[in-house]
Design a protein around this motif. Sequence first.
Motif, PDB file in Angstrom:
ATOM      1  N   LEU A  10      74.027   4.438 -11.134  1.00  0.00           N
ATOM      2  CA  LEU A  10      72.702   3.933 -11.476  1.00  0.00           C
ATOM      3  C   LEU A  10      72.167   3.087 -10.330  1.00  0.00           C
ATOM      4  CD1 LEU A  10      73.235   2.708 -15.148  1.00  0.00           C
ATOM      5  CD2 LEU A  10      72.226   4.857 -14.381  1.00  0.00           C
ATOM      6  N   PRO A  11      70.997   3.402  -9.798  1.00  0.00           N
ATOM      7  CA  PRO A  11      70.384   2.546  -8.790  1.00  0.00           C
ATOM      8  C   PRO A  11      69.922   1.232  -9.429  1.00  0.00           C
ATOM      9  CG  PRO A  11      69.432   4.755  -8.742  1.00  0.00           C
ATOM     10  CD  PRO A  11      70.239   4.643  -9.995  1.00  0.00           C
ATOM     11  N   VAL A  12      70.199   0.113  -8.774  1.00  0.00           N
ATOM     12  CA  VAL A  12      69.807  -1.196  -9.288  1.00  0.00           C
ATOM     13  C   VAL A  12      69.139  -2.011  -8.184  1.00  0.00           C
ATOM     14  CG1 VAL A  12      71.652  -1.213 -11.022  1.00  0.00           C
ATOM     15  CG2 VAL A  12      72.050  -2.295  -8.804  1.00  0.00           C
ATOM     16  N   CYS A  13      68.300  -2.945  -8.580  1.00  0.00           N
ATOM     17  CA  CYS A  13      67.610  -3.823  -7.621  1.00  0.00           C
ATOM     18  C   CYS A  13      68.472  -5.017  -7.227  1.00  0.00           C
ATOM     19  CB  CYS A  13      66.307  -4.334  -8.220  1.00  0.00           C
ATOM     20  SG  CYS A  13      65.094  -3.056  -8.509  1.00  0.00           S
ATOM     21  N   THR A  39      78.270  -6.546  -0.408  1.00  0.00           N
ATOM     22  CA  THR A  39      78.625  -5.452  -1.317  1.00  0.00           C
ATOM     23  C   THR A  39      77.371  -4.665  -1.693  1.00  0.00           C
ATOM     24  OG1 THR A  39      80.486  -6.692  -2.206  1.00  0.00           O
ATOM     25  CG2 THR A  39      79.650  -4.899  -3.562  1.00  0.00           C
ATOM     26  N   THR A  40      77.476  -3.341  -1.647  1.00  0.00           N
ATOM     27  CA  THR A  40      76.338  -2.473  -1.958  1.00  0.00           C
ATOM     28  C   THR A  40      76.476  -1.772  -3.300  1.00  0.00           C
ATOM     29  OG1 THR A  40      77.350  -0.629  -0.778  1.00  0.00           O
ATOM     30  CG2 THR A  40      75.830  -2.045   0.471  1.00  0.00           C
ATOM     31  N   HIS A  41      77.699  -1.773  -3.847  1.00  0.00           N
ATOM     32  CA  HIS A  41      77.914  -1.124  -5.138  1.00  0.00           C
ATOM     33  C   HIS A  41      79.145  -1.702  -5.828  1.00  0.00           C
ATOM     34  CE1 HIS A  41      80.392   1.170  -2.340  1.00  0.00           C
ATOM     35  NE2 HIS A  41      81.141   1.509  -3.368  1.00  0.00           N
ATOM     36  N   VAL A  42      79.166  -1.548  -7.153  1.00  0.00           N
ATOM     37  CA  VAL A  42      80.278  -2.026  -7.968  1.00  0.00           C
ATOM     38  C   VAL A  42      80.632  -0.917  -8.952  1.00  0.00           C
ATOM     39  CG1 VAL A  42      80.990  -3.719  -9.702  1.00  0.00           C
ATOM     40  CG2 VAL A  42      79.539  -4.429  -7.818  1.00  0.00           C
ATOM     41  N   ALA A  43      81.918  -0.646  -9.091  1.00  0.00           N
ATOM     42  CA  ALA A  43      82.381   0.351 -10.061  1.00  0.00           C
ATOM     43  C   ALA A  43      82.864  -0.350 -11.318  1.00  0.00           C
ATOM     44  CB  ALA A  43      83.515   1.177  -9.454  1.00  0.00           C
ATOM     45  N   LEU A  44      82.482   0.197 -12.457  1.00  0.00           N
ATOM     46  CA  LEU A  44      82.908  -0.319 -13.753  1.00  0.00           C
ATOM     47  C   LEU A  44      83.706   0.749 -14.474  1.00  0.00           C
ATOM     48  CD1 LEU A  44      79.410  -1.689 -14.741  1.00  0.00           C
ATOM     49  CD2 LEU A  44      81.340  -3.079 -14.054  1.00  0.00           C
ATOM     50  N   LYS A  45      84.757   0.333 -15.169  1.00  0.00           N
ATOM     51  CA  LYS A  45      85.536   1.265 -15.982  1.00  0.00           C
ATOM     52  C   LYS A  45      84.823   1.453 -17.311  1.00  0.00           C
ATOM     53  CE  LYS A  45      89.915  -0.254 -14.071  1.00  0.00           C
ATOM     54  NZ  LYS A  45      91.186  -0.912 -14.348  1.00  0.00           N
ATOM     55  N   VAL A  46      84.596   2.711 -17.680  1.00  0.00           N
ATOM     56  CA  VAL A  46      83.961   2.988 -18.966  1.00  0.00           C
ATOM     57  C   VAL A  46      85.034   3.391 -19.955  1.00  0.00           C
ATOM     58  CG1 VAL A  46      82.252   4.397 -20.187  1.00  0.00           C
ATOM     59  CG2 VAL A  46      81.791   3.600 -17.867  1.00  0.00           C
ATOM     60  N   LYS A  47      85.595   4.603 -19.816  1.00  0.00           N
ATOM     61  CA  LYS A  47      86.632   5.078 -20.724  1.00  0.00           C
ATOM     62  C   LYS A  47      87.200   6.394 -20.213  1.00  0.00           C
ATOM     63  CE  LYS A  47      87.524   6.253 -25.509  1.00  0.00           C
ATOM     64  NZ  LYS A  47      86.997   6.552 -26.802  1.00  0.00           N
ATOM     65  N   LEU A  52      81.193   3.931 -14.176  1.00  0.00           N
ATOM     66  CA  LEU A  52      79.777   3.665 -13.977  1.00  0.00           C
ATOM     67  C   LEU A  52      79.672   2.895 -12.667  1.00  0.00           C
ATOM     68  CD1 LEU A  52      76.821   3.596 -15.012  1.00  0.00           C
ATOM     69  CD2 LEU A  52      77.402   1.415 -16.116  1.00  0.00           C
ATOM     70  N   VAL A  53      78.904   3.425 -11.731  1.00  0.00           N
ATOM     71  CA  VAL A  53      78.718   2.761 -10.453  1.00  0.00           C
ATOM     72  C   VAL A  53      77.306   2.183 -10.419  1.00  0.00           C
ATOM     73  CG1 VAL A  53      78.650   3.044  -7.947  1.00  0.00           C
ATOM     74  CG2 VAL A  53      80.336   4.311  -9.302  1.00  0.00           C
ATOM     75  N   LEU A  54      77.216   0.889 -10.202  1.00  0.00           N
ATOM     76  CA  LEU A  54      75.935   0.225 -10.011  1.00  0.00           C
ATOM     77  C   LEU A  54      75.744   0.119  -8.505  1.00  0.00           C
ATOM     78  CD1 LEU A  54      76.480  -2.674 -12.573  1.00  0.00           C
ATOM     79  CD2 LEU A  54      75.372  -0.455 -12.982  1.00  0.00           C
ATOM     80  N   MET A  55      74.676   0.727  -7.976  1.00  0.00           N
ATOM     81  CA  MET A  55      74.484   0.775  -6.527  1.00  0.00           C
ATOM     82  C   MET A  55      73.078   0.274  -6.176  1.00  0.00           C
ATOM     83  SD  MET A  55      74.889   4.009  -3.890  1.00  0.00           S
ATOM     84  CE  MET A  55      76.630   4.219  -4.256  1.00  0.00           C
ATOM     85  N   LEU A  56      73.015  -0.572  -5.172  1.00  0.00           N
ATOM     86  CA  LEU A  56      71.717  -1.065  -4.719  1.00  0.00           C
ATOM     87  C   LEU A  56      70.795   0.094  -4.360  1.00  0.00           C
ATOM     88  CD1 LEU A  56      72.711  -4.079  -2.454  1.00  0.00           C
ATOM     89  CD2 LEU A  56      71.571  -4.166  -4.684  1.00  0.00           C
ATOM     90  N   ARG A  57      69.542  -0.017  -4.750  1.00  0.00           N
ATOM     91  CA  ARG A  57      68.556   1.034  -4.471  1.00  0.00           C
ATOM     92  C   ARG A  57      68.481   1.355  -2.980  1.00  0.00           C
ATOM     93  NH1 ARG A  57      65.499   2.334  -8.815  1.00  0.00           N
ATOM     94  NH2 ARG A  57      65.539   0.853 -10.527  1.00  0.00           N
ATOM     95  N   THR A  74      69.510   8.943 -11.993  1.00  0.00           N
ATOM     96  CA  THR A  74      70.935   8.790 -12.231  1.00  0.00           C
ATOM     97  C   THR A  74      71.623   9.841 -11.383  1.00  0.00           C
ATOM     98  OG1 THR A  74      70.552   8.050 -14.480  1.00  0.00           O
ATOM     99  CG2 THR A  74      72.729   8.952 -13.999  1.00  0.00           C
ATOM    100  N   ILE A  75      72.731   9.491 -10.752  1.00  0.00           N
ATOM    101  CA  ILE A  75      73.476  10.439  -9.947  1.00  0.00           C
ATOM    102  C   ILE A  75      74.775  10.740 -10.680  1.00  0.00           C
ATOM    103  CG2 ILE A  75      74.604  10.854  -7.738  1.00  0.00           C
ATOM    104  CD1 ILE A  75      72.299   8.256  -7.283  1.00  0.00           C
ATOM    105  N   LEU A  76      74.968  12.007 -11.003  1.00  0.00           N
ATOM    106  CA  LEU A  76      76.179  12.428 -11.702  1.00  0.00           C
ATOM    107  C   LEU A  76      77.202  12.865 -10.662  1.00  0.00           C
ATOM    108  CD1 LEU A  76      74.342  14.508 -14.400  1.00  0.00           C
ATOM    109  CD2 LEU A  76      75.325  12.239 -14.684  1.00  0.00           C
ATOM    110  N   THR A  77      78.445  12.486 -10.869  1.00  0.00           N
ATOM    111  CA  THR A  77      79.484  12.803  -9.900  1.00  0.00           C
ATOM    112  C   THR A  77      80.591  13.605 -10.550  1.00  0.00           C
ATOM    113  OG1 THR A  77      79.031  10.787  -8.663  1.00  0.00           O
ATOM    114  CG2 THR A  77      81.157  11.837  -8.272  1.00  0.00           C
TER     115      THR A  77
END
Length: 131
Positions: A10-13, A39-47, A52-57, A74-77
Amino acid sequence: MEPSLRMITLPVCNLKRALSFYEKALPFQPVKKTIQPDTTHVALKVKDGLGLVLMLRSEVSRIYGITEKANNSTILTMACESDEEVDAAFANVAATSAHFIHPLQRDEWSYSFVFSDPDGNLWEVIHIEHL
């Protein structure tokens, strides 16, 4: 190759604000607890292996070639088990009407390519060395 959706980006501001929101709103925990100033992005554990990767726009724009104003996507990987699986997926995608954003590329930690489907949805196909 058995396809596996492993990450959603997900792109974030504002990375700190987004991380705080997702930690409070949903039970997602960051893979790393601290965020460095650069830091330009953070990975979160979902399940079950989904992240879920939060990445600067600005970083989404740099990597995926999308203007910052237009990158609400949204970018699917799809994660692959090997470089050979990435190559096979590339061949399959190349045989369609997909548009390549980034052709096959290797960086210090992965082998990947990025394409958009006929409707402009972004997909990254990647093999991460130590995932």
